[in-house]
Design a protein around this motif. Structure first.
Motif, PDB file in Angstrom:
ATOM      1  N   HIS A  80      54.935  26.467  31.928  1.00  0.00           N
ATOM      2  CA  HIS A  80      54.772  27.061  33.254  1.00  0.00           C
ATOM      3  C   HIS A  80      55.023  28.576  33.204  1.00  0.00           C
ATOM      4  O   HIS A  80      54.275  29.369  33.776  1.00  0.00           O
ATOM      5  N   LYS A  81      56.053  28.983  32.478  1.00  0.00           N
ATOM      6  CA  LYS A  81      56.358  30.419  32.352  1.00  0.00           C
ATOM      7  C   LYS A  81      55.218  31.161  31.660  1.00  0.00           C
ATOM      8  O   LYS A  81      54.880  32.287  32.035  1.00  0.00           O
ATOM      9  N   LYS A  82      54.631  30.523  30.658  1.00  0.00           N
ATOM     10  CA  LYS A  82      53.516  31.140  29.938  1.00  0.00           C
ATOM     11  C   LYS A  82      52.317  31.309  30.888  1.00  0.00           C
ATOM     12  O   LYS A  82      51.644  32.343  30.877  1.00  0.00           O
ATOM     13  N   ILE A  83      52.093  30.300  31.724  1.00  0.00           N
ATOM     14  CA  ILE A  83      50.986  30.391  32.692  1.00  0.00           C
ATOM     15  C   ILE A  83      51.243  31.524  33.679  1.00  0.00           C
ATOM     16  O   ILE A  83      50.326  32.280  34.023  1.00  0.00           O
ATOM     17  N   HIS A  84      52.495  31.679  34.119  1.00  0.00           N
ATOM     18  CA  HIS A  84      52.829  32.797  35.015  1.00  0.00           C
ATOM     19  C   HIS A  84      52.513  34.141  34.350  1.00  0.00           C
ATOM     20  O   HIS A  84      51.957  35.036  34.978  1.00  0.00           O
ATOM     21  N   LYS A  85      52.883  34.247  33.090  1.00  0.00           N
ATOM     22  CA  LYS A  85      52.652  35.504  32.362  1.00  0.00           C
ATOM     23  C   LYS A  85      51.154  35.805  32.316  1.00  0.00           C
ATOM     24  O   LYS A  85      50.715  36.930  32.561  1.00  0.00           O
ATOM     25  N   ASP A  86      50.377  34.773  32.027  1.00  0.00           N
ATOM     26  CA  ASP A  86      48.915  34.955  31.943  1.00  0.00           C
ATOM     27  C   ASP A  86      48.341  35.344  33.307  1.00  0.00           C
ATOM     28  O   ASP A  86      47.482  36.221  33.402  1.00  0.00           O
ATOM     29  N   LEU A  87      48.818  34.667  34.371  1.00  0.00           N
ATOM     30  CA  LEU A  87      48.319  34.975  35.722  1.00  0.00           C
ATOM     31  C   LEU A  87      48.611  36.429  36.087  1.00  0.00           C
ATOM     32  O   LEU A  87      47.745  37.130  36.626  1.00  0.00           O
ATOM     33  N   LEU A  88      49.817  36.856  35.773  1.00  0.00           N
ATOM     34  CA  LEU A  88      50.222  38.228  36.095  1.00  0.00           C
ATOM     35  C   LEU A  88      49.371  39.229  35.304  1.00  0.00           C
ATOM     36  O   LEU A  88      48.961  40.265  35.838  1.00  0.00           O
ATOM     37  N   GLU A  89      49.107  38.891  34.040  1.00  0.00           N
ATOM     38  CA  GLU A  89      48.271  39.789  33.232  1.00  0.00           C
ATOM     39  C   GLU A  89      46.858  39.870  33.788  1.00  0.00           C
ATOM     40  O   GLU A  89      46.257  40.938  33.826  1.00  0.00           O
ATOM     41  N   ARG A  90      46.334  38.731  34.209  1.00  0.00           N
ATOM     42  CA  ARG A  90      44.976  38.742  34.783  1.00  0.00           C
ATOM     43  C   ARG A  90      44.952  39.505  36.104  1.00  0.00           C
ATOM     44  O   ARG A  90      44.014  40.252  36.372  1.00  0.00           O
ATOM     45  N   LEU A  91      46.001  39.343  36.906  1.00  0.00           N
ATOM     46  CA  LEU A  91      46.074  40.086  38.164  1.00  0.00           C
ATOM     47  C   LEU A  91      46.113  41.590  37.884  1.00  0.00           C
ATOM     48  O   LEU A  91      45.413  42.380  38.521  1.00  0.00           O
ATOM     49  N   LYS A  92      46.898  41.980  36.893  1.00  0.00           N
ATOM     50  CA  LYS A  92      46.993  43.399  36.535  1.00  0.00           C
ATOM     51  C   LYS A  92      45.665  43.905  35.987  1.00  0.00           C
ATOM     52  O   LYS A  92      45.288  45.062  36.222  1.00  0.00           O
ATOM     53  N   GLY A  93      44.952  43.047  35.265  1.00  0.00           N
ATOM     54  CA  GLY A  93      43.625  43.418  34.753  1.00  0.00           C
ATOM     55  C   GLY A  93      42.665  43.698  35.903  1.00  0.00           C
ATOM     56  O   GLY A  93      41.945  44.703  35.903  1.00  0.00           O
ATOM     57  N   HIS A  94      42.683  42.827  36.906  1.00  0.00           N
ATOM     58  CA  HIS A  94      41.818  43.026  38.076  1.00  0.00           C
ATOM     59  C   HIS A  94      42.235  44.299  38.824  1.00  0.00           C
ATOM     60  O   HIS A  94      41.382  45.039  39.317  1.00  0.00           O
ATOM     61  N   ALA A  95      43.553  44.541  38.913  1.00  0.00           N
ATOM     62  CA  ALA A  95      44.051  45.734  39.611  1.00  0.00           C
ATOM     63  C   ALA A  95      43.591  47.000  38.884  1.00  0.00           C
ATOM     64  O   ALA A  95      43.172  47.975  39.529  1.00  0.00           O
ATOM     65  N   ALA A  96      43.641  46.981  37.562  1.00  0.00           N
ATOM     66  CA  ALA A  96      43.218  48.152  36.781  1.00  0.00           C
ATOM     67  C   ALA A  96      41.718  48.388  36.956  1.00  0.00           C
ATOM     68  O   ALA A  96      41.262  49.534  37.070  1.00  0.00           O
ATOM     69  N   GLU A  97      40.970  47.304  36.993  1.00  0.00           N
ATOM     70  CA  GLU A  97      39.521  47.378  37.194  1.00  0.00           C
ATOM     71  C   GLU A  97      39.224  48.017  38.563  1.00  0.00           C
ATOM     72  O   GLU A  97      38.352  48.876  38.684  1.00  0.00           O
ATOM     73  N   PHE A  98      39.992  47.593  39.564  1.00  0.00           N
ATOM     74  CA  PHE A  98      39.824  48.157  40.908  1.00  0.00           C
ATOM     75  C   PHE A  98      40.133  49.655  40.913  1.00  0.00           C
ATOM     76  O   PHE A  98      39.423  50.443  41.539  1.00  0.00           O
ATOM     77  N   GLU A  99      41.192  50.048  40.209  1.00  0.00           N
ATOM     78  CA  GLU A  99      41.544  51.478  40.158  1.00  0.00           C
ATOM     79  C   GLU A  99      40.388  52.294  39.583  1.00  0.00           C
ATOM     80  O   GLU A  99      40.134  53.413  39.994  1.00  0.00           O
ATOM     81  N   LYS A 100      39.674  51.699  38.628  1.00  0.00           N
ATOM     82  CA  LYS A 100      38.551  52.402  37.993  1.00  0.00           C
ATOM     83  C   LYS A 100      37.332  52.471  38.910  1.00  0.00           C
ATOM     84  O   LYS A 100      36.726  53.510  39.085  1.00  0.00           O
ATOM     85  N   THR A 101      36.993  51.333  39.494  1.00  0.00           N
ATOM     86  CA  THR A 101      35.716  51.233  40.218  1.00  0.00           C
ATOM     87  C   THR A 101      35.869  51.404  41.733  1.00  0.00           C
ATOM     88  O   THR A 101      34.899  51.743  42.417  1.00  0.00           O
ATOM     89  N   GLY A 102      37.057  51.140  42.268  1.00  0.00           N
ATOM     90  CA  GLY A 102      37.264  51.197  43.715  1.00  0.00           C
ATOM     91  C   GLY A 102      36.636  50.021  44.447  1.00  0.00           C
ATOM     92  O   GLY A 102      36.600  49.987  45.673  1.00  0.00           O
ATOM     93  N   ALA A 103      36.148  49.039  43.682  1.00  0.00           N
ATOM     94  CA  ALA A 103      35.485  47.887  44.309  1.00  0.00           C
ATOM     95  C   ALA A 103      36.261  46.600  44.039  1.00  0.00           C
ATOM     96  O   ALA A 103      36.774  46.390  42.936  1.00  0.00           O
ATOM     97  N   LEU A 104      36.357  45.758  45.065  1.00  0.00           N
ATOM     98  CA  LEU A 104      36.929  44.424  44.889  1.00  0.00           C
ATOM     99  C   LEU A 104      35.762  43.453  44.771  1.00  0.00           C
ATOM    100  O   LEU A 104      34.977  43.312  45.704  1.00  0.00           O
ATOM    101  N   THR A 105      35.666  42.792  43.644  1.00  0.00           N
ATOM    102  CA  THR A 105      34.507  41.942  43.369  1.00  0.00           C
ATOM    103  C   THR A 105      34.742  40.514  43.863  1.00  0.00           C
ATOM    104  O   THR A 105      35.888  40.088  44.025  1.00  0.00           O
TER     105      THR A 105
END
Ligand SMILES: [Fe+2]
Ligand SMILES: [Fe+2]
Length: 136
Positions: A80-105
Motif C-alpha cells: 500500500h505504501k509503495k502504491i501511495h509513492k507511485d500515485l504521488l509521483e504520477r500526480l507530481k508528473g502531471h503537475a510538472a506537465e501542467f507547469e510546462k503547458t498550462g493545460a489540464l488534459t
C-alpha cells in the motif's frame, strides 16, 4: 450548478473509518474545485495553486493513512505504501506537465478518477475491513 465531477459514494467509497472518510472527502472537494475552475477557464496561476493544494493534501493524507494502518494487523501495508509513492509521483508528473503547458488534459482528470475508483474503492477499503474486524 452542475453535478460534481467527482462524487463521494457513501457505499462504495467508505472505509468505515470516519477520520479517513473525512480526509477522502476533502480530497474529492479539492479535485472538484480543480475541475470546476478548469471548466470556468481560470488562470494558470489559480489552477496551479489548486494543484499544489491537492499535492500537499495528498501527501498529508497518505502520511495519516499509513500511520493509521500501521496500527493494524494489515499484511499489505508495504504494498500500500509503495502504491501511495507511485500515485504521488504520477500526480507530481502531471503537475510538472501542467507547469510546462498550462493545460489540464483529460488524461489528468482520468488519472484522478481512477485514483478514486481503483485506490480508495479497491485498496483503502481493505484496511477498513481489518479495522472493522479489530473493533468488532
Ligand atoms: Fe491509500
Ligand atoms: Fe486514502
Amino acid at each position: 450548478m452542475s453535478e460534481s465531477f467527482f462524487k463521494w459514494d457513501p457505499v462504495r467509497l467508505t472505509t468505515h473509518v470516519d477520520a479517513m472518510d473525512n480526509e477522502h472527502k476533502k480530497l474529492i472537494d479539492i479535485m472538484n474545485k480543480l475541475y470546476e475552475r478548469h471548466e470556468a477557464k481560470a488562470t494558470k496561476n489559480e489552477l496551479g495553486a489548486i494543484i499544489r493544494e491537492l499535492a500537499a493534501w495528498t501527501t498529508t493524507h497518505f502520511e495519516h493513512e499509513e500511520k493509521f494502518f500501521d496500527t493494524l494487523p494489515y499484511s499489505q501495508a508495504n504494498v500500500h505504501k509503495k502504491i501511495h509513492k507511485d500515485l504521488l509521483e504520477r500526480l507530481k508528473g502531471h503537475a510538472a506537465e501542467f507547469e510546462k503547458t498550462g493545460a489540464l488534459t483529460p488524461a489528468f482528470f482520468q488519472f484522478l478518477k481512477t485514483w478514486l475508483t481503483a485506490h480508495i474503492m479497491g485498496i483503502d477499503t481493505k484496511y477498513g475491513m481489518i479495522a472493522a474486524n479489530k473493533a468488532g
